[in-house]
Design a protein around this motif. Structure first.
Motif, short mmCIF file in Angstrom:
data_model
loop_
_atom_site.label_atom_id
_atom_site.label_comp_id
_atom_site.label_asym_id
_atom_site.label_seq_id
_atom_site.Cartn_x
_atom_site.Cartn_y
_atom_site.Cartn_z
N GLU A 239 -25.03 12.39 -21.26
CA GLU A 239 -24.15 10.67 -20.19
C GLU A 239 -22.93 10.33 -20.13
N LYS A 258 -18.42 12.44 -21.58
CA LYS A 258 -19.78 12.58 -21.55
C LYS A 258 -19.71 12.53 -22.94
N ALA A 405 -25.47 12.90 -13.94
CA ALA A 405 -23.54 12.30 -14.97
C ALA A 405 -23.23 13.38 -14.93
#
Length: 468
Positions: A239, A258, A405
């Motif tokens: 994410e 991320k 994402a």
């Protein structure tokens, strides 16, 4: 696996009960789409804060998406690392030594150790683990100089990472597991290793689903999600830190990182508006030790599938529609005696279903007719198909969240690990097929599914140890 479970030589009453069960376990395409949508919504809500009523825990890991590149650039992969899997559900430990071969991680040695039954405390568990690690290191002559060997630990319980190295088993809606209460896994294991003067240093602690995703990245760099099909079930994905509201105050705020998210997918279904449980599912839930929690897991995980089948067989027994009337069927009245591993009999295609008959004879001391064997095989297929489709729908929801994402559109790669990948291949195949169909309906590109098998998370644990 056919959806028509009618048996040619069965009686009208047998086929009627079988059809009734099949209809109650049937899941429509619309229902699966609703599950995928709700999983996506639960994941988004979980990023807002902890204990959100319609959200998953979505635990934020210290592991970042660039870990594979970081290891290669640091040239740490030239050395040796150890991976330790603590599998509490199977009461065992797996230790593996990992090296890079042709630029890819490979297990050089591995060994499984079973934990002493009734071990009284976490501290004694780690003492036992340290003894097994010492045995492994000495058996395989891994100590060649004075340098320390990094060890990555992965565990199949909810984990709250407290640092880049340590972590504690997390509390959830059921409270805290008293066995692991306030225990830092890395610190406890390190202390036990130190007593044995081992040149081994704990450098990372992760949940199994995070380590699976890390292992997959060395085969497919665009891996964005992972699925564990074990005694329980879990999923992870990467994410964007900028979308995680609950990490305010973290050094991740405002970064482009991320980060790995441990979804705790087993918790899906609590307060759900789309999960459709049968009366057999309600029975499993009521008789479990955590009634009202982990609803989704109870529909799909290895721990429960065999017990669902056993309950369905007892319905046939109560209706006097299966097995000889003078057969001793008392074993079928004992909970969890029909193991999920038995469900591989659903793949029996022999003329007389000999594998099914042998299982029922040796495992339950029941002589069966051909129709009896067909009924049991059909029940295994019914339960498996529903579970696999529901998991496929959940995976589609996770992949949708993971693709959102991404910095730029790319084909999603999903890694699957766990004992069910080796024990029940039709389950895995149906899961992948369902996920692909739903992704297509979402106008998303089909994902690549990478099945790592049961060793995936142990390799991933070793790789995580390189990253510290």
């Amino acid at each position: 696996m056919s959806c028509d479970f009618a048996i040619a030589d069965a009686s009208v009453a047998q086929n009627k009960l079988l059809a009734d069960i099949a209809s109650k376990f049937s899941v429509t395409d619309e229902h699966l789409a609703d599950v995928a949508t709700e999983v996506h919504r639960y994941l988004a809500n979980g990023l807002e804060g902890d204990n959100v009523p319609h959200g998953l825990p979505s635990r934020v890991s210290y592991i970042k998406k660039g870990i594979a590149e970081d290891i290669r650039e640091a040239k740490k992969s030239e050395g040796l690392a150890l991976g330790l899997t603590i599998n509490t559900s199977a009461n065992r430990l797996k230790v593996a030594s990992v090296k890079f071969v042709n630029n890819a991680p490979d297990i050089i040695n591995k060994q499984v150790f079973y934990m002493t039954k009734g071990i009284p405390s976490a501290s004694q568990l780690f003492e036992e683990a340290a003894t097994h690690i010492a045995q492994f290191v000495n058996t395989h002559n891994l100590v060649t100089d004075s340098s320390q060997i990094p060890l990555g630990v992965t565990i199949d319980l909810p984990l709250e990472e407290t640092s880049k190295i340590g972590g504690r088993v997390a509390c959830d809606t059921r409270g805290c597991d008293p066995f692991f209460m306030n225990v830092d896994i890395a610190q406890s294991l390190s202390s036990a290793l130190l007593k044995r003067h081992l040149p081994v240093r704990v450098t990372s602690t992760t949940n199994c689903v995070i380590s699976t995703m890390v292992a997959a990245q060395h085969h497919f760099q665009t891996t964005c999600a992972a699925l564990i099909l074990n005694h329980g079930i879990n999923a992870s994905y990467y994410e964007a830190a900028s979308k995680i509201s609950k990490i305010s105050g973290s050094d991740l705020v405002g970064s482009n990182a991320k980060v790995a998210i441990n979804t705790e997918l087993a918790r899906f279904g609590e307060n759900s508006v789309v999960i459709q449980s049968t009366m057999w599912d309600h029975r499993i839930d009521r008789e479990s030790g955590n009634t009202g929690y982990h609803i989704f897991e109870k529909l799909v995980a290895d721990k429960y599938l065999g017990e669902i089948v056993r309950n369905l067989i007892t319905d046939f027994l109560d209706a006097r529609l299966i097995f000889p009337k003078d057969a001793d069927v008392s074993t079928f009245s004992e909970p969890y005696t029909f193991f999920t591993s038995y469900m591989t009999i659903m793949e029996d295609t022999s003329d007389d279903l000999r594998e099914v008959g042998d299982l029922l004879d040796t495992g339950f001391n029941v002589k069966t007719s051909y129709v009896d064997r067909q009924i049991v095989r059909a029940l295994c297929r019914i339960v498996t198909m529903r579970a696999a489709k529901l998991v496929g729908a959940a995976v589609a929801g996770v992949v949708r969240k993971a693709t959102e994402a991404m910095d730029k559109p790319a084909q999603a790669v999903v890694s699957i690990s766990g004992q069910l990948t080796e024990m029940n291949q039709p389950y895995v195949g149906c899961t992948i097929k369902t996920a692909q169909e739903l992704l297509s309906k979402m106008n998303l590109e089909e994902a690549v599914f990478n099945v790592l098998g049961e060793d995936g998370y142990t390799v991933g644990a070793a790789l995580c140890s390189f990253s510290s």
